[in-house]
Enzyme design. Structure first.
Site, PDB file in Angstrom:
ATOM      1  N   LYS A  11       0.820  -1.219   0.000  1.00  0.00           N
ATOM      2  CA  LYS A  11       0.000   0.000   0.000  1.00  0.00           C
ATOM      3  C   LYS A  11       0.860   1.278   0.000  1.00  0.00           C
ATOM      4  O   LYS A  11       2.060   1.232   0.287  1.00  0.00           O
ATOM      5  CB  LYS A  11      -0.932  -0.024   1.221  1.00  0.00           C
ATOM      6  CG  LYS A  11      -1.985  -1.151   1.157  1.00  0.00           C
ATOM      7  CD  LYS A  11      -2.921  -1.071   2.365  1.00  0.00           C
ATOM      8  CE  LYS A  11      -3.994  -2.149   2.309  1.00  0.00           C
ATOM      9  NZ  LYS A  11      -4.947  -2.027   3.440  1.00  0.00           N
ATOM     10  N   TYR A  51     -12.416  -2.024  -3.408  1.00  0.00           N
ATOM     11  CA  TYR A  51     -12.917  -2.085  -2.029  1.00  0.00           C
ATOM     12  C   TYR A  51     -14.436  -1.919  -1.955  1.00  0.00           C
ATOM     13  O   TYR A  51     -14.953  -1.511  -0.908  1.00  0.00           O
ATOM     14  CB  TYR A  51     -12.208  -1.041  -1.166  1.00  0.00           C
ATOM     15  CG  TYR A  51     -10.868  -1.523  -0.611  1.00  0.00           C
ATOM     16  CD1 TYR A  51     -10.779  -2.686   0.165  1.00  0.00           C
ATOM     17  CD2 TYR A  51      -9.700  -0.811  -0.834  1.00  0.00           C
ATOM     18  CE1 TYR A  51      -9.565  -3.117   0.681  1.00  0.00           C
ATOM     19  CE2 TYR A  51      -8.473  -1.244  -0.313  1.00  0.00           C
ATOM     20  CZ  TYR A  51      -8.420  -2.400   0.444  1.00  0.00           C
ATOM     21  OH  TYR A  51      -7.224  -2.836   0.971  1.00  0.00           O
ATOM     22  N   PHE A  59     -15.305   4.328   6.820  1.00  0.00           N
ATOM     23  CA  PHE A  59     -13.947   4.654   6.388  1.00  0.00           C
ATOM     24  C   PHE A  59     -13.738   4.495   4.886  1.00  0.00           C
ATOM     25  O   PHE A  59     -12.631   4.653   4.387  1.00  0.00           O
ATOM     26  CB  PHE A  59     -12.924   3.809   7.164  1.00  0.00           C
ATOM     27  CG  PHE A  59     -13.143   2.312   7.046  1.00  0.00           C
ATOM     28  CD1 PHE A  59     -12.681   1.610   5.938  1.00  0.00           C
ATOM     29  CD2 PHE A  59     -13.811   1.622   8.042  1.00  0.00           C
ATOM     30  CE1 PHE A  59     -12.887   0.242   5.827  1.00  0.00           C
ATOM     31  CE2 PHE A  59     -14.012   0.242   7.937  1.00  0.00           C
ATOM     32  CZ  PHE A  59     -13.553  -0.442   6.824  1.00  0.00           C
ATOM     33  N   ARG A  87      -2.332 -14.182   4.790  1.00  0.00           N
ATOM     34  CA  ARG A  87      -3.060 -13.478   5.859  1.00  0.00           C
ATOM     35  C   ARG A  87      -2.275 -13.574   7.179  1.00  0.00           C
ATOM     36  O   ARG A  87      -2.223 -12.620   7.946  1.00  0.00           O
ATOM     37  CB  ARG A  87      -4.473 -14.058   6.058  1.00  0.00           C
ATOM     38  CG  ARG A  87      -5.382 -13.987   4.837  1.00  0.00           C
ATOM     39  CD  ARG A  87      -5.953 -12.630   4.559  1.00  0.00           C
ATOM     40  NE  ARG A  87      -6.786 -12.129   5.624  1.00  0.00           N
ATOM     41  CZ  ARG A  87      -7.418 -10.945   5.572  1.00  0.00           C
ATOM     42  NH1 ARG A  87      -7.293 -10.169   4.494  1.00  0.00           N
ATOM     43  NH2 ARG A  87      -8.153 -10.533   6.567  1.00  0.00           N
ATOM     44  N   THR A  93      -5.410  -6.720  10.974  1.00  0.00           N
ATOM     45  CA  THR A  93      -5.715  -5.451  10.298  1.00  0.00           C
ATOM     46  C   THR A  93      -5.188  -4.264  11.100  1.00  0.00           C
ATOM     47  O   THR A  93      -4.605  -3.337  10.544  1.00  0.00           O
ATOM     48  CB  THR A  93      -7.249  -5.306  10.126  1.00  0.00           C
ATOM     49  OG1 THR A  93      -7.746  -6.508   9.523  1.00  0.00           O
ATOM     50  CG2 THR A  93      -7.598  -4.112   9.260  1.00  0.00           C
ATOM     51  N   ARG A 104       2.555  -6.343   9.215  1.00  0.00           N
ATOM     52  CA  ARG A 104       1.883  -5.191   9.830  1.00  0.00           C
ATOM     53  C   ARG A 104       2.508  -4.819  11.180  1.00  0.00           C
ATOM     54  O   ARG A 104       2.604  -3.643  11.518  1.00  0.00           O
ATOM     55  CB  ARG A 104       0.383  -5.457   9.930  1.00  0.00           C
ATOM     56  CG  ARG A 104      -0.296  -5.299   8.554  1.00  0.00           C
ATOM     57  CD  ARG A 104      -1.696  -5.817   8.539  1.00  0.00           C
ATOM     58  NE  ARG A 104      -2.428  -5.439   7.340  1.00  0.00           N
ATOM     59  CZ  ARG A 104      -3.581  -5.985   6.964  1.00  0.00           C
ATOM     60  NH1 ARG A 104      -4.126  -6.942   7.708  1.00  0.00           N
ATOM     61  NH2 ARG A 104      -4.183  -5.594   5.870  1.00  0.00           N
ATOM     62  N   ASN A 114      -1.969   0.391   6.830  1.00  0.00           N
ATOM     63  CA  ASN A 114      -1.472  -0.881   7.360  1.00  0.00           C
ATOM     64  C   ASN A 114      -0.654  -1.684   6.347  1.00  0.00           C
ATOM     65  O   ASN A 114      -0.574  -2.907   6.424  1.00  0.00           O
ATOM     66  CB  ASN A 114      -2.622  -1.690   7.979  1.00  0.00           C
ATOM     67  CG  ASN A 114      -3.699  -2.028   6.987  1.00  0.00           C
ATOM     68  OD1 ASN A 114      -3.603  -1.683   5.812  1.00  0.00           O
ATOM     69  ND2 ASN A 114      -4.730  -2.710   7.442  1.00  0.00           N
ATOM     70  N   HIS A 117      -2.285  -5.432   1.620  1.00  0.00           N
ATOM     71  CA  HIS A 117      -3.579  -6.087   1.465  1.00  0.00           C
ATOM     72  C   HIS A 117      -3.327  -7.525   1.050  1.00  0.00           C
ATOM     73  O   HIS A 117      -2.401  -7.794   0.284  1.00  0.00           O
ATOM     74  CB  HIS A 117      -4.412  -5.415   0.362  1.00  0.00           C
ATOM     75  CG  HIS A 117      -5.507  -6.314  -0.159  1.00  0.00           C
ATOM     76  ND1 HIS A 117      -6.712  -6.460   0.487  1.00  0.00           N
ATOM     77  CD2 HIS A 117      -5.540  -7.172  -1.210  1.00  0.00           C
ATOM     78  CE1 HIS A 117      -7.449  -7.365  -0.174  1.00  0.00           C
ATOM     79  NE2 HIS A 117      -6.758  -7.806  -1.202  1.00  0.00           N
ATOM     80  N   GLU A 128      -9.745 -10.526  -7.615  1.00  0.00           N
ATOM     81  CA  GLU A 128      -8.771  -9.443  -7.430  1.00  0.00           C
ATOM     82  C   GLU A 128      -7.591  -9.589  -8.396  1.00  0.00           C
ATOM     83  O   GLU A 128      -7.122  -8.605  -8.969  1.00  0.00           O
ATOM     84  CB  GLU A 128      -8.301  -9.422  -5.974  1.00  0.00           C
ATOM     85  CG  GLU A 128      -9.401  -8.981  -5.016  1.00  0.00           C
ATOM     86  CD  GLU A 128      -9.063  -9.151  -3.535  1.00  0.00           C
ATOM     87  OE1 GLU A 128      -9.943  -8.916  -2.701  1.00  0.00           O
ATOM     88  OE2 GLU A 128      -7.910  -9.526  -3.215  1.00  0.00           O
TER      89      GLU A 128
HETATM   90  P1  ATP Z   1      -7.204  -5.756   3.467  1.00  0.00           P
HETATM   91  O1  ATP Z   1      -8.560  -6.029   2.866  1.00  0.00           O
HETATM   92  O2  ATP Z   1      -6.638  -4.415   3.062  1.00  0.00           O
HETATM   93  O3  ATP Z   1      -6.259  -6.889   3.238  1.00  0.00           O
HETATM   94  P2  ATP Z   1      -8.133  -6.630   6.008  1.00  0.00           P
HETATM   95  O4  ATP Z   1      -8.792  -7.731   5.240  1.00  0.00           O
HETATM   96  O5  ATP Z   1      -7.216  -7.024   7.117  1.00  0.00           O
HETATM   97  O6  ATP Z   1      -7.321  -5.680   5.038  1.00  0.00           O
HETATM   98  P3  ATP Z   1     -10.661  -5.247   5.996  1.00  0.00           P
HETATM   99  O7  ATP Z   1     -11.643  -5.382   7.096  1.00  0.00           O
HETATM  100  O8  ATP Z   1     -10.917  -5.955   4.700  1.00  0.00           O
HETATM  101  O9  ATP Z   1      -9.223  -5.656   6.577  1.00  0.00           O
HETATM  102  O10 ATP Z   1     -10.481  -3.678   5.714  1.00  0.00           O
HETATM  103  C1  ATP Z   1      -9.908  -3.235   4.497  1.00  0.00           C
HETATM  104  C2  ATP Z   1      -8.979  -2.088   4.775  1.00  0.00           C
HETATM  105  O11 ATP Z   1      -9.738  -0.961   5.181  1.00  0.00           O
HETATM  106  C3  ATP Z   1      -7.989  -2.302   5.910  1.00  0.00           C
HETATM  107  O12 ATP Z   1      -6.814  -2.972   5.514  1.00  0.00           O
HETATM  108  C4  ATP Z   1      -7.681  -0.887   6.330  1.00  0.00           C
HETATM  109  O13 ATP Z   1      -6.714  -0.288   5.459  1.00  0.00           O
HETATM  110  C5  ATP Z   1      -9.010  -0.197   6.134  1.00  0.00           C
HETATM  111  N1  ATP Z   1      -9.778  -0.165   7.381  1.00  0.00           N
HETATM  112  C6  ATP Z   1     -10.442  -1.170   7.954  1.00  0.00           C
HETATM  113  N2  ATP Z   1     -11.042  -0.785   9.101  1.00  0.00           N
HETATM  114  C7  ATP Z   1     -10.718   0.522   9.242  1.00  0.00           C
HETATM  115  C8  ATP Z   1     -11.020   1.512  10.217  1.00  0.00           C
HETATM  116  N3  ATP Z   1     -11.779   1.231  11.283  1.00  0.00           N
HETATM  117  N4  ATP Z   1     -10.526   2.752  10.038  1.00  0.00           N
HETATM  118  C9  ATP Z   1      -9.759   3.058   8.963  1.00  0.00           C
HETATM  119  N5  ATP Z   1      -9.448   2.168   7.984  1.00  0.00           N
HETATM  120  C10 ATP Z   1      -9.912   0.931   8.135  1.00  0.00           C
HETATM  121 MG    MG Z   2      -9.990  -7.403   3.506  1.00  0.00          MG
END
Ligand code: ATP
Ligand code: MG
Length: 140
Positions: A11, A51, A59, A87, A93, A104, A114, A117, A128
């Site tokens: 990212k 997304y 967010f 993962r 996350t 992370r 973070n 992805h 994807e």
């Molecule tokens: P990713 O999909 O990026 O691999 P993830 O699967 O661990 O991450 P998700 O729940 O899918 O987490 O959220 C997607 C992304 O949205 C997160 O990686 C983070 O960058 C952002 N995100 C998630 N929750 C929050 C939050 N509460 N505030 C700000 N950004 C958030």
């Molecule tokens: Mg995710």
């Protein structure tokens, strides 16, 4: 165990801090192979599609803005059980909850910034990968 492919993004917070190589080293050390990789500037339209599952979340706007704020590195990773393994390698996350040694834990700045992805299911991995790579781009 089946050989799988998963989709990864390094990212903007990480590319900005010149961490592409450091993150790739963690990926490779975990036994995952980087079988396709490209550095791109994601458009807001691409980030919105990518997304879309989060479009009702508070967010979402911030997330789309962040993903298109600087270059990202899109990747296809291959290996045994690659989706779950990556993962695990990424960590939680929220970096505050991420285990020692995960990407992370080592590099992420916050829940939003973070660093990486990774796909969360075989169906999402396939969708994807198809958003960013053609068959010929992936050399296993
Ligand atoms: P990713 O999909 O990026 O691999 P993830 O699967 O661990 O991450 P998700 O729940 O899918 O987490 O959220 C997607 C992304 O949205 C997160 O990686 C983070 O960058 C952002 N995100 C998630 N929750 C929050 C939050 N509460 N505030 C700000 N950004 C958030
Ligand atoms: Mg995710």
């Amino acid at each position: 165990m089946a050989t799988e492919r998963t989709f990864s993004i390094i990212k903007p917070d990480a590319t900005r801090r010149n961490l592409t190589g450091a993150i790739n080293a963690v990926i490779e050390k975990a036994g995952l192979r980087i079988v396709a990789q490209r550095r791109i500037l994601m458009t807001q339209a691409e980030a919105k599609i990518f997304y879309a599952v989060h479009k009702e979340r508070p967010f979402y706007g911030e997330l789309v803005e962040m993903m298109s704020s600087a270059p990202v590195v899109v990747q296809v990773l291959e290996g045994d059980n690659a989706i779950a393994k990556y993962r695990e390698v990424m960590g939680a996350t929220n970096p505050a909850n991420a285990a020692e040694g995960t990407i992370r834990k080592s590099f992420a700045l916050s829940m939003g910034e973070n660093s990486v992805h990774g796909s969360d299911s075989p169906d999402n991995a396939a969708a994807e990968i198809a958003q960013f790579f053609c068959g010929n781009d992936i050399v296993g």
